[in-house]
Write a protein that holds these residues in place. Structure first.
Motif, PDB file in Angstrom:
ATOM      1  N   THR A  86       0.832  -1.191   0.000  1.00 54.66           N
ATOM      2  CA  THR A  86       0.000   0.000   0.000  1.00 54.66           C
ATOM      3  C   THR A  86       0.876   1.253   0.000  1.00 54.66           C
ATOM      4  OG1 THR A  86      -1.660  -1.184   1.281  1.00 54.66           O
ATOM      5  CG2 THR A  86      -1.827   1.212   1.242  1.00 54.66           C
ATOM      6  N   LYS A  87       0.503   2.237  -0.789  1.00 56.55           N
ATOM      7  CA  LYS A  87       1.261   3.479  -0.786  1.00 56.55           C
ATOM      8  C   LYS A  87       1.153   4.129   0.586  1.00 56.55           C
ATOM      9  CE  LYS A  87       2.108   7.637  -3.488  1.00 56.55           C
ATOM     10  NZ  LYS A  87       1.714   8.443  -4.660  1.00 56.55           N
ATOM     11  N   GLN A  88       2.280   4.520   1.154  1.00 55.49           N
ATOM     12  CA  GLN A  88       2.293   4.997   2.534  1.00 55.49           C
ATOM     13  C   GLN A  88       1.592   6.335   2.702  1.00 55.49           C
ATOM     14  OE1 GLN A  88       6.043   6.256   4.355  1.00 55.49           O
ATOM     15  NE2 GLN A  88       5.506   5.171   6.233  1.00 55.49           N
ATOM     16  N   SER A  89       0.778   6.409   3.744  1.00 50.60           N
ATOM     17  CA  SER A  89       0.126   7.659   4.153  1.00 50.60           C
ATOM     18  C   SER A  89       0.521   7.956   5.586  1.00 50.60           C
ATOM     19  CB  SER A  89      -1.399   7.532   4.051  1.00 50.60           C
ATOM     20  OG  SER A  89      -1.815   7.341   2.707  1.00 50.60           O
ATOM     21  N   ILE A  90       0.236   9.168   6.035  1.00 49.56           N
ATOM     22  CA  ILE A  90       0.408   9.532   7.431  1.00 49.56           C
ATOM     23  C   ILE A  90      -0.944   9.966   7.975  1.00 49.56           C
ATOM     24  CG2 ILE A  90       1.169  11.897   6.862  1.00 49.56           C
ATOM     25  CD1 ILE A  90       2.955  11.697   9.420  1.00 49.56           C
ATOM     26  N   ILE A  91      -1.298   9.447   9.138  1.00 50.74           N
ATOM     27  CA  ILE A  91      -2.615   9.711   9.722  1.00 50.74           C
ATOM     28  C   ILE A  91      -2.437  10.282  11.116  1.00 50.74           C
ATOM     29  CG2 ILE A  91      -4.877   8.766  10.265  1.00 50.74           C
ATOM     30  CD1 ILE A  91      -2.538   6.576   8.262  1.00 50.74           C
ATOM     31  N   PHE A  92      -3.040  11.443  11.352  1.00 53.89           N
ATOM     32  CA  PHE A  92      -2.978  12.114  12.647  1.00 53.89           C
ATOM     33  C   PHE A  92      -4.315  11.946  13.369  1.00 53.89           C
ATOM     34  CE2 PHE A  92       0.165  14.214  10.027  1.00 53.89           C
ATOM     35  CZ  PHE A  92       1.218  14.456  10.893  1.00 53.89           C
ATOM     36  N   SER A 131       3.136  13.859   0.288  1.00 56.25           N
ATOM     37  CA  SER A 131       2.309  14.734  -0.540  1.00 56.25           C
ATOM     38  C   SER A 131       0.989  14.969   0.174  1.00 56.25           C
ATOM     39  CB  SER A 131       2.056  14.100  -1.911  1.00 56.25           C
ATOM     40  OG  SER A 131       1.396  12.849  -1.769  1.00 56.25           O
ATOM     41  N   ARG A 132       0.299  16.058  -0.165  1.00 55.87           N
ATOM     42  CA  ARG A 132      -0.916  16.446   0.532  1.00 55.87           C
ATOM     43  C   ARG A 132      -1.993  15.360   0.476  1.00 55.87           C
ATOM     44  NH1 ARG A 132      -2.141  21.485   2.015  1.00 55.87           N
ATOM     45  NH2 ARG A 132      -4.332  21.200   1.440  1.00 55.87           N
ATOM     46  N   GLU A 133      -2.067  14.663  -0.642  1.00 49.58           N
ATOM     47  CA  GLU A 133      -3.133  13.659  -0.780  1.00 49.58           C
ATOM     48  C   GLU A 133      -2.877  12.409   0.072  1.00 49.58           C
ATOM     49  OE1 GLU A 133      -0.423  13.162  -4.436  1.00 49.58           O
ATOM     50  OE2 GLU A 133      -1.301  14.808  -3.276  1.00 49.58           O
ATOM     51  N   ARG A 134      -1.690  12.309   0.669  1.00 53.77           N
ATOM     52  CA  ARG A 134      -1.376  11.161   1.519  1.00 53.77           C
ATOM     53  C   ARG A 134      -1.451  11.507   3.009  1.00 53.77           C
ATOM     54  NH1 ARG A 134      -2.818   7.579  -1.523  1.00 53.77           N
ATOM     55  NH2 ARG A 134      -2.241   6.219   0.215  1.00 53.77           N
ATOM     56  N   VAL A 135      -2.052  12.660   3.345  1.00 54.78           N
ATOM     57  CA  VAL A 135      -2.163  13.093   4.738  1.00 54.78           C
ATOM     58  C   VAL A 135      -3.624  13.031   5.183  1.00 54.78           C
ATOM     59  CG1 VAL A 135      -1.679  14.938   6.399  1.00 54.78           C
ATOM     60  CG2 VAL A 135      -0.181  14.632   4.411  1.00 54.78           C
ATOM     61  N   TYR A 136      -3.853  12.426   6.349  1.00 54.90           N
ATOM     62  CA  TYR A 136      -5.199  12.255   6.906  1.00 54.90           C
ATOM     63  C   TYR A 136      -5.206  12.771   8.347  1.00 54.90           C
ATOM     64  CZ  TYR A 136      -5.943   9.005   3.004  1.00 54.90           C
ATOM     65  OH  TYR A 136      -6.053   8.446   1.739  1.00 54.90           O
ATOM     66  N   ALA A 137      -6.382  13.224   8.799  1.00 53.21           N
ATOM     67  CA  ALA A 137      -6.516  13.668  10.184  1.00 53.21           C
ATOM     68  C   ALA A 137      -7.924  13.399  10.690  1.00 53.21           C
ATOM     69  CB  ALA A 137      -6.194  15.156  10.307  1.00 53.21           C
ATOM     70  N   PHE A 138      -8.024  12.971  11.944  1.00 50.81           N
ATOM     71  CA  PHE A 138      -9.297  12.700  12.615  1.00 50.81           C
ATOM     72  C   PHE A 138      -9.408  13.600  13.845  1.00 50.81           C
ATOM     73  CE2 PHE A 138      -8.746   9.014  10.076  1.00 50.81           C
ATOM     74  CZ  PHE A 138      -9.947   8.309   9.997  1.00 50.81           C
ATOM     75  N   GLY A 139     -10.576  14.228  14.021  1.00 49.85           N
ATOM     76  CA  GLY A 139     -10.774  15.078  15.194  1.00 49.85           C
ATOM     77  C   GLY A 139     -12.242  15.307  15.482  1.00 49.85           C
ATOM     78  N   ASP A 140     -12.506  15.966  16.614  1.00 51.05           N
ATOM     79  CA  ASP A 140     -13.895  16.181  17.013  1.00 51.05           C
ATOM     80  C   ASP A 140     -14.171  17.543  17.627  1.00 51.05           C
ATOM     81  OD1 ASP A 140     -14.390  15.511  20.391  1.00 51.05           O
ATOM     82  OD2 ASP A 140     -12.431  15.380  19.462  1.00 51.05           O
ATOM     83  N   GLY A 141     -13.124  18.262  18.086  1.00 52.16           N
ATOM     84  CA  GLY A 141     -13.337  19.479  18.862  1.00 52.16           C
ATOM     85  C   GLY A 141     -12.948  20.756  18.131  1.00 52.16           C
ATOM     86  N   LEU A 142     -13.227  21.877  18.780  1.00 52.19           N
ATOM     87  CA  LEU A 142     -12.953  23.177  18.170  1.00 52.19           C
ATOM     88  C   LEU A 142     -11.467  23.401  17.905  1.00 52.19           C
ATOM     89  CD1 LEU A 142     -15.477  25.423  20.144  1.00 52.19           C
ATOM     90  CD2 LEU A 142     -15.726  24.485  17.835  1.00 52.19           C
ATOM     91  N   ASN A 143     -10.613  22.800  18.728  1.00 51.47           N
ATOM     92  CA  ASN A 143      -9.175  22.959  18.490  1.00 51.47           C
ATOM     93  C   ASN A 143      -8.688  22.092  17.330  1.00 51.47           C
ATOM     94  OD1 ASN A 143      -9.393  20.512  19.878  1.00 51.47           O
ATOM     95  ND2 ASN A 143      -7.514  20.828  21.045  1.00 51.47           N
ATOM     96  N   ASP A 144      -9.605  21.321  16.730  1.00 45.10           N
ATOM     97  CA  ASP A 144      -9.281  20.541  15.532  1.00 45.10           C
ATOM     98  C   ASP A 144      -9.691  21.259  14.242  1.00 45.10           C
ATOM     99  OD1 ASP A 144      -8.331  18.231  16.957  1.00 45.10           O
ATOM    100  OD2 ASP A 144     -10.421  17.726  17.399  1.00 45.10           O
ATOM    101  N   LYS A 145     -10.326  22.386  14.368  1.00 42.28           N
ATOM    102  CA  LYS A 145     -10.930  23.030  13.200  1.00 42.28           C
ATOM    103  C   LYS A 145      -9.905  23.349  12.114  1.00 42.28           C
ATOM    104  CE  LYS A 145     -13.959  26.803  11.730  1.00 42.28           C
ATOM    105  NZ  LYS A 145     -14.804  27.938  12.160  1.00 42.28           N
ATOM    106  N   GLU A 146      -8.829  24.033  12.471  1.00 35.61           N
ATOM    107  CA  GLU A 146      -7.841  24.397  11.449  1.00 35.61           C
ATOM    108  C   GLU A 146      -7.175  23.154  10.865  1.00 35.61           C
ATOM    109  OE1 GLU A 146      -4.060  27.409  10.685  1.00 35.61           O
ATOM    110  OE2 GLU A 146      -5.239  27.589  12.525  1.00 35.61           O
TER     111      GLU A 146
END
Length: 259
Positions: free
Chosen positions: A2-8, A200-215
């Protein structure tokens, strides 16, 4: 391969449920991501010492803490963005006049400028970290601090926002706001890691739920809001998964094609 991604992943309300527990399927999903060759990281408003046990349990040594002010890559400090000390001293003086206590935080510890206060106990207890700040009103002197906690009720931070241009005030609890350097955010911390690793931008993921995750969710190409997240957060994310209580991490990773 699988092509490597980074997930936050954010922590509270994202990795951890409302009882501050790590769901079994979430843990399995994190290790499956790593088995598939992906890079897994944390992006949180917490101090490093507030999620050391979680890092060990998930075997994660890359993280954005303090909402972007203290960034670690593979166990080594990559970037820091401390608070302005002169402004913090003035904030302390103003807050004391209003009976709004402050907790000062560096990468190792947290100290309160008052001996005891209901707001401090109420909000810190909600984190269920088994640790409370001790008293040291001069802790801000002579050291780099990456975040402070200002304790006041909703709406009372407005006067501080108008008076202190060096700081952003981000509410995380009904009686507490994070005080961070202006322009600091999880998104900027993530950028430091992504740039260093060359994703690359298309290989970056992020999961969040709160207001400090907005940006973070506005900036990251593949953003996922938890089903239990703030409505404002769901509106800015590219995807919305199930609640943390309903294995939202697992379902979200399936949704975006990582599992």
């Amino acid at each position: 391969m699988t092509k490597q991604s980074i997930i936050f992943f954010d922590i509270d309300g994202t990795l951890l449920n409302h009882d501050k527990k790590l769901p079994a399927l979430t843990k399995q999903s994190i290790f499956k991501l790593k088995e598939l060759g992906h890079k897994v990281a944390i992006a949180t408003g917490r101090a490093p010492f507030m999620f050391e046990d979680l890092r060990k349990e998930l075997e994660i040594d890359t993280y954005v803490s303090y909402n972007g002010q203290y960034v670690v890559l593979d166990g080594e400090v990559l970037f820091t963005y401390p608070l302005d000390m002169m402004s913090l001293e003035k904030l302390t003086a103003d807050a004391l006049l209003k009976d709004h206590p402050i907790v000062y935080m560096d990468h190792e510890d947290m100290k309160a400028n008052v001996l005891k206060h209901q707001y401090i106990e109420e909000s810190i207890r909600s984190l269920k970290i088994g640790r409370f700040p001790t008293h040291d009103p001069h802790y801000y002197k002579g050291r780099e601090l990456y975040q402070a906690l200002l304790f006041c009720r909703e709406g009372e931070e407005t006067s501080y926002q108008q008076s202190f241009q060096d700081f952003d005030f981000v509410r995380w609890h009904p009686v507490s706001v994070d005080v961070i350097p202006t322009g600091g955010s999880k998104a900027k911390g993530i950028d430091k890691i992504v740039e260093k690793l060359g994703f690359s931008r298309e290989r970056v993921y992020a999961f969040g739920d709160g207001l400090n995750d907005k940006e973070m969710l506005l900036t990251v190409e593949n953003s996922v809001a938890m089903g239990n997240g703030e409505e404002e957060i769901k509106k800015v994310a590219k995807y919305v998964t199930k609640s943390v209580e309903d294995d939202g991490i697992y379902h979200g990773l399936q949704m975006v094609g990582l599992l």
